[in-house]
Design a protein around this motif. Sequence first.
Motif, PDB file in Angstrom:
ATOM      1  N   ALA A   1       0.845  -1.309   0.100  1.00 56.45           N
ATOM      2  CA  ALA A   1      -0.249  -0.133  -0.136  1.00 56.45           C
ATOM      3  C   ALA A   1       0.836   1.260   0.045  1.00 56.45           C
ATOM      4  O   ALA A   1       0.444   2.233  -0.416  1.00 56.45           O
ATOM      5  CB  ALA A   1      -0.908  -0.037   1.153  1.00 56.45           C
TER       6      ALA A   1
ATOM      7  N   LEU B   1      -3.906  -0.151  -3.563  1.00 58.33           N
ATOM      8  CA  LEU B   1      -4.677  -1.626  -3.179  1.00 58.33           C
ATOM      9  C   LEU B   1      -6.123  -1.615  -3.280  1.00 58.33           C
ATOM     10  O   LEU B   1      -6.656  -0.596  -2.609  1.00 58.33           O
ATOM     11  CB  LEU B   1      -3.967  -1.848  -1.699  1.00 58.33           C
ATOM     12  N   VAL B   2      -6.810  -2.007  -4.356  1.00 59.79           N
ATOM     13  CA  VAL B   2      -8.402  -2.009  -4.096  1.00 59.79           C
ATOM     14  C   VAL B   2      -8.687  -3.548  -4.158  1.00 59.79           C
ATOM     15  O   VAL B   2      -8.037  -4.506  -3.894  1.00 59.79           O
ATOM     16  CB  VAL B   2      -8.504  -1.275  -5.512  1.00 59.79           C
TER      17      VAL B   2
ATOM     18  N   PRO C   1      -8.121  -8.654  -2.539  1.00 59.09           N
ATOM     19  CA  PRO C   1      -7.320  -7.529  -2.763  1.00 59.09           C
ATOM     20  C   PRO C   1      -6.183  -7.604  -3.865  1.00 59.09           C
ATOM     21  O   PRO C   1      -5.668  -8.625  -3.947  1.00 59.09           O
ATOM     22  CB  PRO C   1      -6.506  -7.539  -1.425  1.00 59.09           C
TER      23      PRO C   1
ATOM     24  N   ALA D   1     -13.829  -0.318  -4.279  1.00 59.57           N
ATOM     25  CA  ALA D   1     -13.398   0.205  -3.354  1.00 59.57           C
ATOM     26  C   ALA D   1     -14.211   0.277  -2.132  1.00 59.57           C
ATOM     27  O   ALA D   1     -15.546  -0.091  -2.322  1.00 59.57           O
ATOM     28  CB  ALA D   1     -13.146   1.608  -3.746  1.00 59.57           C
TER      29      ALA D   1
ATOM     30  N   HIS E   1      -5.926   0.307   2.401  1.00 59.68           N
ATOM     31  CA  HIS E   1      -6.748   0.336   1.235  1.00 59.68           C
ATOM     32  C   HIS E   1      -6.917   1.946   1.181  1.00 59.68           C
ATOM     33  O   HIS E   1      -6.602   2.564  -0.103  1.00 59.68           O
ATOM     34  CB  HIS E   1      -8.044  -0.296   1.096  1.00 59.68           C
TER      35      HIS E   1
ATOM     36  N   SER F   1      -3.827   3.885   0.496  1.00 57.29           N
ATOM     37  CA  SER F   1      -3.255   3.578  -0.870  1.00 57.29           C
ATOM     38  C   SER F   1      -4.078   4.195  -1.881  1.00 57.29           C
ATOM     39  O   SER F   1      -3.576   4.531  -3.321  1.00 57.29           O
ATOM     40  CB  SER F   1      -3.141   2.054  -1.137  1.00 57.29           C
ATOM     41  N   ARG F   2      -5.068   4.679  -1.807  1.00 55.32           N
ATOM     42  CA  ARG F   2      -6.127   5.443  -2.842  1.00 55.32           C
ATOM     43  C   ARG F   2      -5.151   6.349  -3.299  1.00 55.32           C
ATOM     44  O   ARG F   2      -5.551   6.821  -4.580  1.00 55.32           O
ATOM     45  CB  ARG F   2      -7.341   5.883  -2.064  1.00 55.32           C
TER      46      ARG F   2
END
Length: 301
Positions: free
Chosen positions: A53, A58-59, A71, A203, A232, A235-236
């Motif tokens: 991440a 990471l989605v 993931p 997401a 997550h 990491s977006r």
Amino acid sequence: MQGHCPDSAQTPALIALSRERHATRRWRKPAEYGFARARRLVPLVLAEIDLAAAAMPLVFAQGADNDLPQPVAVLRLTAETSAYVSDDGRWLAPYIPALLRVYPFSARPAPQDDATGPPRMELLIDEGSGLISDDANDARFFDPYGAPSKALDAVIGFFRHYETSATATRTAMQALTQARTPDGASLFTPLRHGDTVQQGLLALDRAAFDALGDDSFLHLRAAGAIPLAMAHFISRTQLDWLGRAERALAQQPDPPNTAQDSAAGSAKPDIADFLSALAIAQQNDGQVQHAAPITTTKGTT
């Protein structure tokens, strides 16, 4: 076992490793990561989410039929090749996902002779990788007596640890999938980047996550899902970076008046040079070339 990439267009043709087919054959590790250049996604497990991440988005990939979402790291958005792999095959990010490090091998669950016995796995290999040979300098799959070689034993050990973490990951994903806000809403939503819905990707909705009741939150914590959700969310921000990297490498201008432009000013860094410099720095200290295998730590691997 989460040994296959959900992006089916990029999944190689894998053959089950067997003594009958590979008794006298050999293999070698890839010298570079050109094989990953066209990949869009690569599966991740809990053991690696923090490192992953910090380096890439990471989605979650939608599962087929009723399968759980999985993931995944996003290696490219709209470009035909990944910004994380240079033209000469160098890996440019600070972390290499585990399944890329073990290439040309993969694994999947094997049929169980005894339902009460431990899970069995079938080792697979990409015979189109160019890494299978009869060269005496390469590693054998099996010794002269038909037993796995020491090199192959290390690969088998990797996947045993990986499966332990994959099992923990499925537990966390099941909890996230079942969780509901007080008004009954799911935590998952289609992944958007800008105005575009990324087909097949999901997401977590941060507002829905924050609206969870205490009991639901504690259930997620017990299932090991909280670190996955936090990784997550953090990491977006890598999605914006990846989009900018792809535009820069394609010599396309950024869209005007984006929030990131406002924060950073009008200067546009040369992302290709930055990535190359980052890779050189990592190669000098050995962090990428000698990335540690997945190991067991407190319930995950």
